[in-house]
Design a protein around this motif. Sequence first.
Motif, mmCIF file in Angstrom:
data_model
loop_
_atom_site.group_PDB
_atom_site.id
_atom_site.type_symbol
_atom_site.label_atom_id
_atom_site.label_comp_id
_atom_site.label_asym_id
_atom_site.label_seq_id
_atom_site.Cartn_x
_atom_site.Cartn_y
_atom_site.Cartn_z
ATOM 1 N N GLN A 517 -4.379 -3.153 -11.323
ATOM 2 C CA GLN A 517 -3.397 -2.327 -10.630
ATOM 3 C C GLN A 517 -3.716 -2.111 -9.160
ATOM 4 N N THR A 518 -4.809 -2.693 -8.673
ATOM 5 C CA THR A 518 -5.044 -2.609 -7.225
ATOM 6 C C THR A 518 -4.121 -3.610 -6.534
ATOM 7 N N PRO A 519 -3.803 -3.390 -5.260
ATOM 8 C CA PRO A 519 -2.821 -4.251 -4.588
ATOM 9 C C PRO A 519 -3.176 -5.732 -4.672
ATOM 10 N N GLU A 520 -2.158 -6.567 -4.913
ATOM 11 C CA GLU A 520 -2.338 -8.003 -5.058
ATOM 12 C C GLU A 520 -1.065 -8.692 -4.575
ATOM 13 N N VAL A 521 -1.218 -9.832 -3.923
ATOM 14 C CA VAL A 521 -0.071 -10.632 -3.489
ATOM 15 C C VAL A 521 -0.261 -12.038 -4.029
ATOM 16 N N GLN A 523 0.559 -16.115 -5.121
ATOM 17 C CA GLN A 523 0.803 -17.356 -4.387
ATOM 18 C C GLN A 523 2.273 -17.496 -4.009
ATOM 19 N N SER A 524 3.172 -17.230 -4.937
ATOM 20 C CA SER A 524 4.591 -17.430 -4.647
ATOM 21 C C SER A 524 5.069 -16.510 -3.537
ATOM 22 N N ASP A 525 4.579 -15.273 -3.518
ATOM 23 C CA ASP A 525 4.983 -14.344 -2.460
ATOM 24 C C ASP A 525 4.387 -14.735 -1.116
ATOM 25 N N ILE A 526 3.160 -15.248 -1.127
ATOM 26 C CA ILE A 526 2.554 -15.712 0.131
ATOM 27 C C ILE A 526 3.318 -16.926 0.640
ATOM 28 N N GLU A 527 3.697 -17.810 -0.244
ATOM 29 C CA GLU A 527 4.451 -19.004 0.173
ATOM 30 C C GLU A 527 5.823 -18.633 0.747
ATOM 31 N N ILE A 539 -1.698 -1.436 3.257
ATOM 32 C CA ILE A 539 -1.458 -2.681 2.512
ATOM 33 C C ILE A 539 -0.578 -2.476 1.289
ATOM 34 N N LEU A 540 -0.074 -1.264 1.077
ATOM 35 C CA LEU A 540 0.613 -0.969 -0.178
ATOM 36 C C LEU A 540 2.026 -1.531 -0.176
ATOM 37 N N PRO A 541 2.406 -2.194 -1.247
ATOM 38 C CA PRO A 541 3.791 -2.680 -1.352
ATOM 39 C C PRO A 541 4.737 -1.513 -1.602
ATOM 40 N N PRO A 542 6.030 -1.676 -1.317
ATOM 41 C CA PRO A 542 6.999 -0.599 -1.573
ATOM 42 C C PRO A 542 6.952 -0.156 -3.032
ATOM 43 N N GLY A 543 6.938 1.153 -3.215
ATOM 44 C CA GLY A 543 6.958 1.693 -4.574
ATOM 45 C C GLY A 543 5.628 1.681 -5.290
ATOM 46 N N TYR A 544 4.558 1.349 -4.596
ATOM 47 C CA TYR A 544 3.241 1.301 -5.251
ATOM 48 C C TYR A 544 2.895 2.696 -5.782
ATOM 49 N N ALA A 545 2.470 2.751 -7.034
ATOM 50 C CA ALA A 545 2.356 4.033 -7.731
ATOM 51 C C ALA A 545 1.048 4.773 -7.466
ATOM 52 N N GLN A 546 -0.016 4.067 -7.082
ATOM 53 C CA GLN A 546 -1.329 4.690 -6.983
ATOM 54 C C GLN A 546 -1.593 5.181 -5.553
ATOM 55 N N PHE A 547 -2.434 6.212 -5.455
ATOM 56 C CA PHE A 547 -2.854 6.722 -4.145
ATOM 57 C C PHE A 547 -4.160 6.050 -3.744
ATOM 58 N N LEU A 548 -4.174 5.434 -2.564
ATOM 59 C CA LEU A 548 -5.406 4.848 -2.053
ATOM 60 C C LEU A 548 -6.004 5.697 -0.938
ATOM 61 N N THR A 549 -5.201 6.049 0.058
ATOM 62 C CA THR A 549 -5.684 6.842 1.179
ATOM 63 C C THR A 549 -4.511 7.216 2.063
#
Length: 825
Positions: A517-521, A523-527, A539-549
């Motif tokens: 559940q940590t942020p990840e992108v 291959q298809s999205d990078i392409e 670095i959080l994508p829209p709607g990311y549910a967790q609090f990082l900072t």
Amino acid sequence: MAQNIRWSRWLLRSLLAIVLLALLGFGAFQIYVLKSIAPLNGHAQLIGLSAAVEIKRDASDVTHIHAQNPIDAWRAIGYVHAQERGWQLAFNRQVMHGELSEWLGEPSLETDKLMRTLGIIKAAQAQFDKLPLNTQKALEAYAQGVQSGYASAQWRAPEFLILGINPSKDMKPWTAVDSVGWALMMALDLGGNWGNEFARLMALQTLSTDELWTLLPPYPGEARGTKVDIAAFYQNLGVYAKPSTPQATAMANQQLLASSTLDIGVLEDKGSNNWVLPGNNTKSGLPLLANDPHLGLSAPAVWYFAGLHAPAGKLPDGQTHDELNVVGATLPGLPFVVLGRTQKAAWGFTNTGPDVQDLFLEALEGKDSYRTPSGQQNFETRNEVIKVKGKGDVAIQVRSTRHGPVISDVQPAYAQFLNKDKYAIAIRWSALDPDNQTIVAGMEANFAISVADLRQAFSKNHSPMQNVVMADANGHVLFKAAGKVPVRASSNDLNGMVPAPGWLAQYDWQSWIPYDQTPEVSQSDIEKRGWHATANQKILPPGYAQFLTNDWTGPERFNRIAQLLSSGTKLDANTMKSIQADVHSLAADRLLPYLQTLTSQHAKASEALPLLKSFKGDMSRDSAGALIYAVWIDEVTRAILVPKLGETRFKALFGKRSFRPAVEGILATQDQSWCGVAGCQALMNKALDTALDKIVTMQGDKVSAWNWGRAHPALSSHRPFGNVKVLAGFFDVVGPSGGDGFTVNVGQYWTNSATLPFATRHAASMRAVYDLANLDESGFIYQTGQSGHPFSSRYQDMKDEWGQVKYRPLRMTTSGATQVLQLTP
């Protein structure tokens, strides 16, 4: 006449004697240098080897270790680290053990007290005990290699000689636990928001909550990190010490500004860049990956480039192992490549910067206990004795709560404002937890041959959390944030922004964010985008549910990288290198309109103003406009903030914090409550006059000779001799530098420094570009050299290439090796 002849003869003999003594002294020095520099050729024995090891240095001066198994390779890299970076290892060991005062005396006592209180080595031992057996054996082999390197008859670092330290008597051995400790020290340098919590707490003694959010505004586009009126919150709790006598206040102020640990836990402007391009956006059709981690510049550098090579087979204990074939940046103190590539895969880090450090106000209940959600509880205590050179031993009692060590006992900065009759401040820091297996992640990454292998290896990364970009020769790419981040309760209304009441359960950590559940992108999205980059931005994508900072680094470097990667044409390795060299400041761009409004009656204004008004935001070394702009905005910052914070708080908080978002916000609103009744325009004009006076003092009256580079050299400071004027010239490495704290080619400076206030002190600690179409065409550079010996020709031989953003090949092969050292059992 005869008397004159005798006098002349006496004078001639005296001069000859002086010349002879000088020659003898120089000869003795040359002999010492020859004997003290580690031999790079020939033969040597290394206790514990199961078979011979060959150490080759290639044309790029990368050290390649060829062994029959990984254990021997890790033992040999320990040997090499001790020979090449012996003082660095020894010094770092003293720091993390809290034993630096044994060598340096009272000036390092405050740092020792903090390290003992944090319990770095205590935590490292607990973590080592939980490591897999094969990892323990790897660290033990490395430690044995270090000890053998130290025992080498010819090796002696000049630092020991100058300080009067006898390595055989005064230096304790490097152990496997020390390697775990050094990983913790790197996490301390890069982890959490401890310093930001402290800054907010300090500032709130004199600022309202609204003023605090002006001083330390939220990330662009974000809401405030907490809705709590934290100024009123702290006043109601009685957190702050009552005003004392002028004499006591002056002494507390002096302690605050002299604190050697004040900047620990400060993340602002500590960052890095990395990006990865998929094959559909490169000329070769295979990925490109770039990385330049930004760390404090030091001499010798934090990195040591090496290759580790061993064929697949069996270890001496019968266990099988995969092929080890990796090259890149190692950290002296650790046996593996931290950043680099294998034969088929490459990876790069930037600091994610999650909030993994929380400060807790612990309400005191008498002398020996504190309040908890379930009632009164005694402090855990232990006694520590610190030996101090030239002084008696210093005994301290370390207190810990259910959250962690009490740091307010040993950081004098807290004494200035904290009501210590009612409260202590403890720290909860994820990296100290016994389940930290970051070492395992680093070891396993060295065997990876694919992106899938790397993703699996970094699932074990704990602290510090890193933004990892990965690529392999089969065309796979991935971004993953790897590390442990706490889950906070939904009722936690402070969100780690400021110290929280330790007696309320709502502020306790609940669990950890799962790795999946940590942020990840993908291959298809990078392409789809054509690239993925991180520069410590959110670095959080829209709607990311967790609090990082809530304490992300500003987006300027990321936005500039995005501009340069979005050219619409397919890119190659040379494009990657040109981006790493870029010195255009988007932060400067936002201030360009104000530069057009400035007026001045200063004697140099008629020459300086045209240079300033034609400045376009490029922080080039040869730019006079960049110099005037940098000094001017520094003076603007001082003029705005000092009246609000007071001189002492300003000096304590400024320097490694730029406060640029605050200044930009104040200027945009022309806020007279900060600029003063005369208004912001008058303040900006006056700041220009002050800036021109300073530049005349720094660079003279000839405006045509002014340039940013002279004020902004890259200063790689030696520890500890960078602080000793008569020695700094021999031990520090100084080279040309451009950029500022907001450019891709970063050049952060600390204007609170009494000397060289605009010198680059935090920058690209190394640069690397990996071409997955031909990994042997990858390149690297860093700012000093491989040797840690200041009189070696290899101590600073990379300096000019680094300053010019040039690269050396980073190859797996060692054809044409410049030196070969054979190690035998």
